[in-house]
Design an enzyme around this catalytic site. Structure first.
Site, mmCIF file in Angstrom:
data_model
loop_
_atom_site.group_PDB
_atom_site.id
_atom_site.type_symbol
_atom_site.label_atom_id
_atom_site.label_comp_id
_atom_site.label_asym_id
_atom_site.label_seq_id
_atom_site.Cartn_x
_atom_site.Cartn_y
_atom_site.Cartn_z
ATOM 1 N N ARG A 1 -20.145 21.107 11.799
ATOM 2 C CA ARG A 1 -19.186 21.650 12.345
ATOM 3 C C ARG A 1 -19.194 23.341 11.671
ATOM 4 N NH1 ARG A 1 -13.559 18.892 11.805
ATOM 5 N NH2 ARG A 1 -13.757 19.456 9.643
ATOM 6 N N LYS B 1 -13.487 26.155 12.381
ATOM 7 C CA LYS B 1 -12.593 25.926 11.155
ATOM 8 C C LYS B 1 -12.667 27.374 10.486
ATOM 9 C CE LYS B 1 -11.537 22.342 8.050
ATOM 10 N NZ LYS B 1 -10.016 22.286 8.320
ATOM 11 N N GLU C 1 -2.557 20.350 18.791
ATOM 12 C CA GLU C 1 -2.590 19.906 17.449
ATOM 13 C C GLU C 1 -1.647 20.532 16.638
ATOM 14 O OE1 GLU C 1 -6.305 20.596 15.297
ATOM 15 O OE2 GLU C 1 -6.782 22.432 16.337
HETATM 16 N N1 PLP Z 1 -7.083 20.366 12.896
HETATM 17 C C1 PLP Z 1 -7.110 20.946 12.113
HETATM 18 C C2 PLP Z 1 -6.397 22.569 12.629
HETATM 19 C C3 PLP Z 1 -7.556 20.968 10.850
HETATM 20 O O1 PLP Z 1 -7.471 22.127 9.911
HETATM 21 C C4 PLP Z 1 -8.122 19.798 10.296
HETATM 22 C C5 PLP Z 1 -8.641 19.568 9.090
HETATM 23 O O2 PLP Z 1 -9.716 19.724 8.764
HETATM 24 C C6 PLP Z 1 -8.402 18.815 11.405
HETATM 25 C C7 PLP Z 1 -7.652 19.075 12.632
HETATM 26 C C8 PLP Z 1 -8.799 17.448 10.876
HETATM 27 O O3 PLP Z 1 -10.147 17.644 10.948
HETATM 28 P P1 PLP Z 1 -11.195 16.573 10.007
HETATM 29 O O4 PLP Z 1 -10.784 15.247 10.617
HETATM 30 O O5 PLP Z 1 -12.621 16.896 10.355
HETATM 31 O O6 PLP Z 1 -10.718 16.556 8.493
HETATM 32 C C1 COI Z 2 -8.285 19.064 5.973
HETATM 33 O O1 COI Z 2 -7.931 18.093 6.264
HETATM 34 O O2 COI Z 2 -9.438 19.202 5.443
HETATM 35 C C2 COI Z 2 -8.126 20.518 6.324
HETATM 36 O O3 COI Z 2 -8.803 21.316 6.125
HETATM 37 C C3 COI Z 2 -6.655 20.589 6.450
HETATM 38 C C4 COI Z 2 -5.881 21.667 5.618
HETATM 39 C C5 COI Z 2 -4.553 21.872 6.400
HETATM 40 C C6 COI Z 2 -5.893 21.225 4.139
#
Ligand code: PLP
Ligand code: COI
Length: 340
Positions: free
Chosen positions: A82, A184, A220
């Site tokens: 990612r 991200k 989201e």
């Molecule tokens: N959506 C957003 C906007 C996020 O910042 C995060 C955090 O990483 C997620 C979703 C969840 O992603 P992940 O499960 O890869 O941490």
């Molecule tokens: C994560 O879940 O790792 C994120 O980056 C989300 C952030 C809002 C702390």
């Protein structure tokens, strides 16, 4: 290894400086080998690309102590992949995937004394990130970059631990169609700060963003994907090109199907169908699965049958199975758990 003297169970989601971080620099078209350093501060030119035009991307992952005392990370290859996609969208050089995983493992190992013990409720959050570090005044990509990985021990992302949240349907948009919602990048979070402060002021824990084009579909929150459970026990999660492809959400869909034998649908979810669901949760590395008890849509309250006291039963099963896989009490699918 002797652990630091930290009140693990009392930790919130904050930054605590740990001993080591990994740093690699990109110059003249190539990354250097990188080193572990104790220097937590970054010094750069006032005109650096990250400071002027927000050219920065990041990842979020965790290291866990398993029941038998091993330290593991969860699917770091997907964070590497990612970050590659995020970097490409912002015209940044790719930090090679194998080197990314190596840097994460090295940094966690060097900070082993900060990995919270099994059963403490805390974990070591790992933050790989990259930014444009040389001066750019015209709007163009930097030529030099820095990739870093630091760690910080954390507790629950939401205050009060696993308590159902109250969220609101937000009037601000998070991501444009064909924009940057699927990567991200720091810019997606800077623009959410006003919306989250406003939500908190009005007594809400989080914002539910809708799709910017039609404002009819659930996207989201500022830091997690949504997961719903239908009244007949199906797991439903929104599908959209403008949300972050959460590694937790993708894992939970597989857990629902393969471990719990549930039907799981990734599809468009309309705001008008919210009242039909039995359970709702926010999923992500930081959020793990945080239950949502109530959604307020411009004065209209949707209270899920799971209520404001506890996680819904299906959400709880998903939570227990996922955290069991991460902490080594449940057998993980091949490649999910990587030992340090
Ligand atoms: N959506 C957003 C906007 C996020 O910042 C995060 C955090 O990483 C997620 C979703 C969840 O992603 P992940 O499960 O890869 O941490
Ligand atoms: C994560 O879940 O790792 C994120 O980056 C989300 C952030 C809002 C702390």
């Amino acid at each position: 290894m002797e652990k630091k003297n930290i009140d693990w169970a009392g930790l919130g989601f904050g930054y605590i400086k740990t001993d080591y971080r990994f740093v690699s620099n990109y110059k003249n078209g190539a990354w250097d080998e990188g080193i572990l350093t104790q220097e937590a501060n970054v010094v750069m030119n006032e005109c650096a690309g990250v400071l002027q035009y927000a050219q920065t991307v990041f990842e979020g992952m965790k290291a866990y102590t398993t029941t038998d005392g091993r330290i593991v990370t969860f699917r770091p290859d997907l964070n590497a992949e990612r970050m590659e996609q995020s970097a490409a969208r912002l015209e940044m050089p790719v930090y090679p995937r194998d080197k990314f995983v190596e840097a994460v493992l090295k940094t966690v190992k060097a900070n082993g004394a900060y990995v919270p013990p099994y059963g403490s409720g805390a974990t070591l959050y790992v933050r790989p990130f990259m930014f444009g570090s040389d001066s750019v005044i015209g709007v163009k990509p930097s030529e030099e970059y820095q990739f870093r990985v630091f760690t910080t021990p954390v507790g629950p992302y939401f205050k009060g631990g696993v308590r159902p949240l109250t969220i609101r349907v937000c009037d601000f948009d998070r991501a444009a169609p064909r924009g940057t919602g699927h990567i991200k990048a720091g810019l997606n979070y800077a623009m959410s700060l006003h919306a989250i402060m406003d939500a908190h002021q009005q007594g809400y824990d989080e914002n539910m963003y809708l799709d910017a084009a039609t404002r009819t579909k659930v996207e989201e929150t500022g830091g997690a994907n949504f997961l719903f459970v239908t009244r007949d026990g199906k797991v439903v999660t929104p599908k959209s090109d403008s949300i972050l492809p959460s590694i937790t959400r993708r894992s939970l869909v597989q857990v629902a199907r393969e471990y719990l034998g549930l039907e799981a649908q990734e599809r468009e979810v309309y705001a008008k169908e919210l009242g039909e669901f039995a359970e709702c949760g926010l999923c992500g590395t930081a959020a793990v699965i945080s239950p949502v008890g109530k959604i307020v849509d411009h004065g209209k309250e949707i209270i899920f049958p799971s209520g404001m006291e506890q996680m819904g039963p299906v959400t709880k099963k998903l939570y227990d199975t996922l955290t069991g896989i991460q902490m080594g009490t449940i057998k993980a699918p091949e490649g999910w758990v990587v030992e340090i």
